[in-house]
Enzyme design. Structure first.
Site, PDB file in Angstrom:
ATOM      1  N   GLU A  17      -5.299   9.900   9.150  1.00 40.70           N
ATOM      2  CA  GLU A  17      -3.717  10.058   9.691  1.00 40.70           C
ATOM      3  C   GLU A  17      -3.698  10.626  10.892  1.00 40.70           C
ATOM      4  O   GLU A  17      -2.716  10.307  11.868  1.00 40.70           O
ATOM      5  CB  GLU A  17      -2.875  10.739   8.697  1.00 40.70           C
ATOM      6  CG  GLU A  17      -2.778   9.923   7.225  1.00 40.70           C
ATOM      7  CD  GLU A  17      -1.851   8.926   7.383  1.00 40.70           C
ATOM      8  OE1 GLU A  17      -0.756   8.876   7.866  1.00 40.70           O
ATOM      9  OE2 GLU A  17      -2.035   7.595   6.561  1.00 40.70           O
ATOM     10  N   CYS A  20      -3.700  -0.895  -2.014  1.00 40.09           N
ATOM     11  CA  CYS A  20      -4.119   0.417  -2.250  1.00 40.09           C
ATOM     12  C   CYS A  20      -4.915   0.841  -3.544  1.00 40.09           C
ATOM     13  O   CYS A  20      -4.544   0.262  -4.535  1.00 40.09           O
ATOM     14  CB  CYS A  20      -2.519   1.062  -2.535  1.00 40.09           C
ATOM     15  SG  CYS A  20      -2.567   2.971  -2.897  1.00 40.09           S
ATOM     16  N   ASP A  78       0.876  -1.098   0.012  1.00 44.53           N
ATOM     17  CA  ASP A  78       0.059   0.044  -0.219  1.00 44.53           C
ATOM     18  C   ASP A  78       0.942   1.197  -0.021  1.00 44.53           C
ATOM     19  O   ASP A  78       2.190   1.244   0.128  1.00 44.53           O
ATOM     20  CB  ASP A  78      -0.785  -0.089   1.387  1.00 44.53           C
ATOM     21  CG  ASP A  78      -1.830   1.311   1.437  1.00 44.53           C
ATOM     22  OD1 ASP A  78      -2.244   1.617   0.341  1.00 44.53           O
ATOM     23  OD2 ASP A  78      -1.999   1.581   2.367  1.00 44.53           O
ATOM     24  N   SER A  79       0.343   2.171  -0.235  1.00 46.26           N
ATOM     25  CA  SER A  79       0.998   3.577  -0.143  1.00 46.26           C
ATOM     26  C   SER A  79       1.533   3.774   1.108  1.00 46.26           C
ATOM     27  O   SER A  79       2.554   4.705   1.399  1.00 46.26           O
ATOM     28  CB  SER A  79       0.291   4.793  -0.756  1.00 46.26           C
ATOM     29  OG  SER A  79      -0.952   5.098  -0.156  1.00 46.26           O
ATOM     30  N   CYS A  86     -11.125   3.671  -0.859  1.00 45.78           N
ATOM     31  CA  CYS A  86      -9.814   4.129  -0.417  1.00 45.78           C
ATOM     32  C   CYS A  86      -9.376   3.218   0.838  1.00 45.78           C
ATOM     33  O   CYS A  86     -10.317   2.907   1.891  1.00 45.78           O
ATOM     34  CB  CYS A  86      -9.766   5.411  -0.163  1.00 45.78           C
ATOM     35  SG  CYS A  86      -8.232   5.941   0.701  1.00 45.78           S
ATOM     36  N   HIS A 112      -8.241   3.895   3.555  1.00 47.67           N
ATOM     37  CA  HIS A 112      -8.410   4.731   5.019  1.00 47.67           C
ATOM     38  C   HIS A 112      -9.779   4.823   5.257  1.00 47.67           C
ATOM     39  O   HIS A 112     -10.109   4.944   6.398  1.00 47.67           O
ATOM     40  CB  HIS A 112      -8.009   6.256   4.769  1.00 47.67           C
ATOM     41  CG  HIS A 112      -6.287   6.202   4.850  1.00 47.67           C
ATOM     42  ND1 HIS A 112      -5.511   5.656   3.907  1.00 47.67           N
ATOM     43  CD2 HIS A 112      -5.462   6.897   5.592  1.00 47.67           C
ATOM     44  CE1 HIS A 112      -4.470   5.783   4.216  1.00 47.67           C
ATOM     45  NE2 HIS A 112      -4.229   6.659   5.113  1.00 47.67           N
TER      46      HIS A 112
HETATM   47  N1  DGL Z   1      -3.779   3.945  -0.099  1.00 55.74           N
HETATM   48  C1  DGL Z   1      -4.551   5.171  -0.866  1.00 55.74           C
HETATM   49  C2  DGL Z   1      -5.749   4.488  -1.528  1.00 55.74           C
HETATM   50  O1  DGL Z   1      -6.165   3.416  -1.143  1.00 55.74           O
HETATM   51  C3  DGL Z   1      -4.877   6.160   0.108  1.00 55.74           C
HETATM   52  C4  DGL Z   1      -3.824   7.151   0.645  1.00 55.74           C
HETATM   53  C5  DGL Z   1      -2.854   7.677  -0.691  1.00 55.74           C
HETATM   54  O2  DGL Z   1      -3.275   8.672  -1.159  1.00 55.74           O
HETATM   55  O3  DGL Z   1      -1.758   6.956  -0.881  1.00 55.74           O
HETATM   56  O4  DGL Z   1      -5.886   5.029  -2.479  1.00 55.74           O
END
Ligand code: DGL
Length: 272
Positions: free
Chosen positions: A160, A81, A18-19, A192, A194
């Site tokens: 976050e 992600c 993931d990012s 997403c 989050h």
């Molecule tokens: N992990 C990203 C997503 O699911 C969210 C955070 C980001 O923008 O990197 O889109």
């Protein structure tokens, strides 16, 4: 592969990237559903957020993340992600001969199955929404569907910061969800990593009849089926979790533990 080689291969870990740390919600589901699997998680904290970046950049990062996981000898990969899945998953599948499951396909499928009216909302980052991938996949499965989308860029920093409830977060949610509320949808996709942590606030904006769909359960179920079909399911391992990140953000242990649903014990930093 003969039986011995297959058994050996099945002992390899599952790779998840993931990012950042949001993909740990997928790891949480993995450890629940497949408790014997070892997992290697990579969170690209140095380059988060992906959601505001260009497709080219997200593809480049996603290739790096995949190469890192392959160096850890993973047997399959979950792109946890949504931003990465929307920009890079078909590219990664063409490039790497390893089973790759992404959060979007499974989630779109579940949304299309759940919706009675065909009025479906997708929430995500700018990258995910602008890619049009959710819209296309849902339409493929449910051609009469009317898909309404909304990017919610402020949701990621709110999570976050740990602002999961309260006036500010509710206000931001109200603002983003205004037009979707009017559209009378019966399914809302949390597209997403989050957003599942904002479920309470998002749910409040809709009537009880609206179903929220999150990625982790169906994505993990899809991977389980692939591993089963290929004889790669590990049914006797110890289920170890290794977490790697490309940088330490200030409160990453606290945030990560929130996503994982249990305290994170150790994290290794990767230097590219
Ligand atoms: N992990 C990203 C997503 O699911 C969210 C955070 C980001 O923008 O990197 O889109």
């Amino acid at each position: 592969m003969d039986n011995k080689a297959l058994l050996k291969h099945s002992k390899r870990p599952i790779g998840v990237f993931d990012s950042g740390l949001g993909g740990l919600t997928v790891v949480r589901e993995l450890t629940r559903t497949l408790p014997h699997e070892d997992i290697v998680y990579f969170g690209d904290l140095a380059r988060l957020p992906y959601g505001a970046k260009s497709k080219k950049q997200i593809i480049e990062f996603s290739v790096n993340n995949t190469l890192f996981l392959l160096r850890q000898k993973v047997k399959a990969i979950i792109i946890a992600c949504n931003s990465s899945a929307s920009s890079a998953s078909s590219y990664l599948r063409r490039l790497f001969p390893v089973p790759i499951v992404d959060v979007i396909s499974a989630t779109a499928e579940e949304a299309a199955e759940l919706s009675r009216t065909g009025r479906i909302a997708v929430l995500g980052t700018k990258a995910t929404i602008e890619s049009g991938v959710y819209q296309a996949k849902i339409k493929q499965l449910f051609p009469r569907a009317h898909v309404i989308t909304q990017s919610c860029p402020l949701f990621v920093p709110l999570v976050e910061e740990g602002w999961l409830l309260g006036k500010v977060t509710s206000g931001v949610a109200e603002h983003y969800l205004k037009s979707i509320k009017k559209a009378k949808v019966d399914v809302v996709v949390l597209g997403c990593t989050h957003y599942p942590l904002l479920k309470t606030v998002i749910k409040k904006a809709f009537s009880k009849k609206v179903a929220l769909v999150e990625s982790a359960p169906r994505t993990v179920a899809d991977l389980k089926k692939i591993l089963q079909d290929q004889g790669l399911l590990n049914v006797e391992g110890r289920g170890r979790l290794s977490i790697f990140v490309s940088d330490k953000s200030r409160n990453f242990i606290e945030i990560g533990s929130r996503f994982l649903g249990e305290p994170i014990r150790s994290v290794k930093i990767v230097k590219w």
